[in-house]
Design an enzyme around this catalytic site. Structure first.
Site, PDB file in Angstrom:
ATOM      1  N   CYS A 118       0.854  -1.183   0.000  1.00 46.52           N
ATOM      2  CA  CYS A 118       0.000   0.000   0.000  1.00 46.52           C
ATOM      3  C   CYS A 118       0.893   1.237   0.000  1.00 46.52           C
ATOM      4  CB  CYS A 118      -0.876  -0.026   1.247  1.00 46.52           C
ATOM      5  SG  CYS A 118      -1.836   1.480   1.507  1.00 46.52           S
ATOM      6  N   HIS A 160      -1.809   1.351   9.428  1.00 46.17           N
ATOM      7  CA  HIS A 160      -1.271   0.011   9.182  1.00 46.17           C
ATOM      8  C   HIS A 160      -1.081  -0.763  10.476  1.00 46.17           C
ATOM      9  CE1 HIS A 160       0.230   1.300   4.974  1.00 46.17           C
ATOM     10  NE2 HIS A 160      -0.971   0.750   4.924  1.00 46.17           N
ATOM     11  N   HIS A 190      -8.454  -3.531   2.318  1.00 45.70           N
ATOM     12  CA  HIS A 190      -7.387  -2.776   2.985  1.00 45.70           C
ATOM     13  C   HIS A 190      -7.657  -1.273   2.894  1.00 45.70           C
ATOM     14  CE1 HIS A 190      -3.155  -1.984   4.244  1.00 45.70           C
ATOM     15  NE2 HIS A 190      -3.323  -0.910   3.496  1.00 45.70           N
ATOM     16  N   GLU A 191      -7.936  -0.785   1.704  1.00 49.76           N
ATOM     17  CA  GLU A 191      -8.083   0.665   1.514  1.00 49.76           C
ATOM     18  C   GLU A 191      -9.346   1.196   2.205  1.00 49.76           C
ATOM     19  OE1 GLU A 191      -5.521   2.134   0.629  1.00 49.76           O
ATOM     20  OE2 GLU A 191      -4.442   0.446  -0.252  1.00 49.76           O
ATOM     21  N   HIS A 217      -8.496   2.180   5.622  1.00 45.00           N
ATOM     22  CA  HIS A 217      -7.967   3.552   5.726  1.00 45.00           C
ATOM     23  C   HIS A 217      -9.103   4.568   5.676  1.00 45.00           C
ATOM     24  CE1 HIS A 217      -3.824   2.438   5.664  1.00 45.00           C
ATOM     25  NE2 HIS A 217      -3.773   2.078   4.401  1.00 45.00           N
TER      26      HIS A 217
HETATM   27 ZN   LIG Z   1      -2.454   0.905   3.569  1.00 43.91          ZN
END
Ligand SMILES: [Zn+2]
Ligand SMILES: *[C@@H]1O[C@H](CO)[C@@H](O)[C@H](O)[C@H]1NC(C)=O
Ligand SMILES: *[C@@H]1O[C@H](CO)[C@@H](O)[C@H](O)[C@H]1NC(C)=O
Ligand SMILES: *[C@@H]1O[C@H](CO)[C@@H](O)[C@H](O)[C@H]1NC(C)=O
Ligand SMILES: [Zn+2]
Length: 309
Positions: free
Chosen positions: A116, A275, A265-266, A269
């Site tokens: 990432c 992380h 994953h995104e 965020h």
């Molecule tokens: Zn990330």
């Protein structure tokens, strides 16, 4: 007629063949390839590529970017200094490597992994470091059970009036990405207090998804095939970008990155997670070709802690 055309045909064939061969040798090296020249590198050495290593460490939050107009010479420096050694040690702690400050084989191979694009340490205030490592350093054994998720600096999050979020694909988004991204939102909704719905108009959506290439104007450039794969910003920004230059796939494919896994994953965020140092967590920063992953208890605990729910 035929005898005259024959050499032309042969020439054209040879030309075509050489184009094909040239392309097959033209496979672009990873943007992190420079690390291979730095195997074994340590403090006190001056090696070509250390300056690139410093930029890498800045990008991912391990060194502060103190670039001022009069520091151009420092920027070009290939000296492996104490600050860089200390940054490498922090990186090694985050990735469960021996914190020697030396660029050993295991460290180079971890740092070379595609990942990432978001930093591991944001504004110097968030550590991805595991509770266990902190415990070892400070001798507090009760830290062993501390979770490993992190937040952005200042803990930005969505207000309670915004637990239902809308998302939209920007115009031109490849349509095979729709289903994987929708599934990723469904997974997060099933495991948190958030709900999501797709908006037709991206103009007033809370979250937008798009594929971007190279420098695309948000201060965080992509880097062609390999290297950084995607990024998404902290609440309440809402932008989620895939690197358009990667090979992406809807199903698990050993030669492509998995759209749904990176979306999971995104979205983490977008909801406020940084992380995690837990390798099984979706918020762990690195991803291999063909790797598929789901949410982990560490990710869910992170959201519960951030939103106190
Ligand atoms: Zn990330
Ligand atoms: C450091 O910051 C300056 C100014 O904000 C920016 O122009 C430069 O690209 C940054 N360097 C890196 C390596 O991020
Ligand atoms: C750390 O160092 C020890 C002792 O040299 C070694 O046995 C171990 O495999 C190393 N661990 C890692 C992750 O490199
Ligand atoms: C980053 O740190 C600086 C100084 O410590 C602070 O002024 C700034 O608000 C911080 N930025 C974020 C996004 O928290
Ligand atoms: Zn972007």
């Amino acid at each position: 007629m035929a005898t005259k055309a024959f050499p032309v045909f042969v020439l054209l064939s040879l030309f075509y063949l050489s184009v094909v061969l040239a392309h097959s040798h033209d496979k672009k090296p990873s943007p992190f390839e420079f690390l291979n020249n730095l195997q074994g590198c340590h403090k006190g050495e001056k090696v070509k590529g250390v300056n690139e290593l410093r930029k890498y460490m800045e990008k991912f939050g391990y060194l502060s970017n103190n670039t001022q107009s009069n520091q151009v010479e420092v920027e070009e420096d290939d000296d492996f200094d104490e600050l860089l050694e200390s940054a490498i040690k922090t990186y090694q702690l985050n990735y469960h490597l021996n914190a020697t400050g030396v660029l050993d084989t295991k460290t180079v191979s971890k740092m070379s992994m595609s990942r990432c694009g978001m930093a591991d340490i944001v504004n110097g205030t968030t550590r991805m470091r595991s509770g266990k490592k902190n415990a070892d350093r400070h001798g507090f054994s009760h830290f062993h059970t501390v979770a490993h998720f992190t937040f952005f600096a200042g803990n930005p999050k969505w207000p309670s009036s915004k637990y239902h979020l809308t998302y939209a694909f920007l115009q031109g988004t490849r349509s095979d990405a729709f289903s994987p991204v929708r599934r990723a939102f469904t997974t997060w909704a099933a495991n948190t207090h958030f709900s999501f719905s797709e908006a037709r108009n991206s103009g007033n959506a809370d979250i937008t998804i798009s594929f971007e290439s190279g420098n695309h104007g948000d201060g965080s450039s992509f880097d062609g095939p390999g290297g950084t794969l995607a990024h998404a910003f902290a609440p309440r920004d809402g932008r989620f970008h895939y690197d358009a230059d990667e090979t992406w796939s809807v199903s698990a494919n050993p030669n492509a990155f998995h759209l749904e896994t990176l979306a999971l994953h995104e979205i983490g965020h977008l909801l406020g997670l940084g992380h995690s140092s837990v390798e099984g967590a979706i918020m762990f920063p690195t991803f291999s070709l063909g790797e598929t992953k789901g949410l982990h208890g560490d990710d869910i605990q992170g959201i519960r802690t951030l939103y106190n729910v």
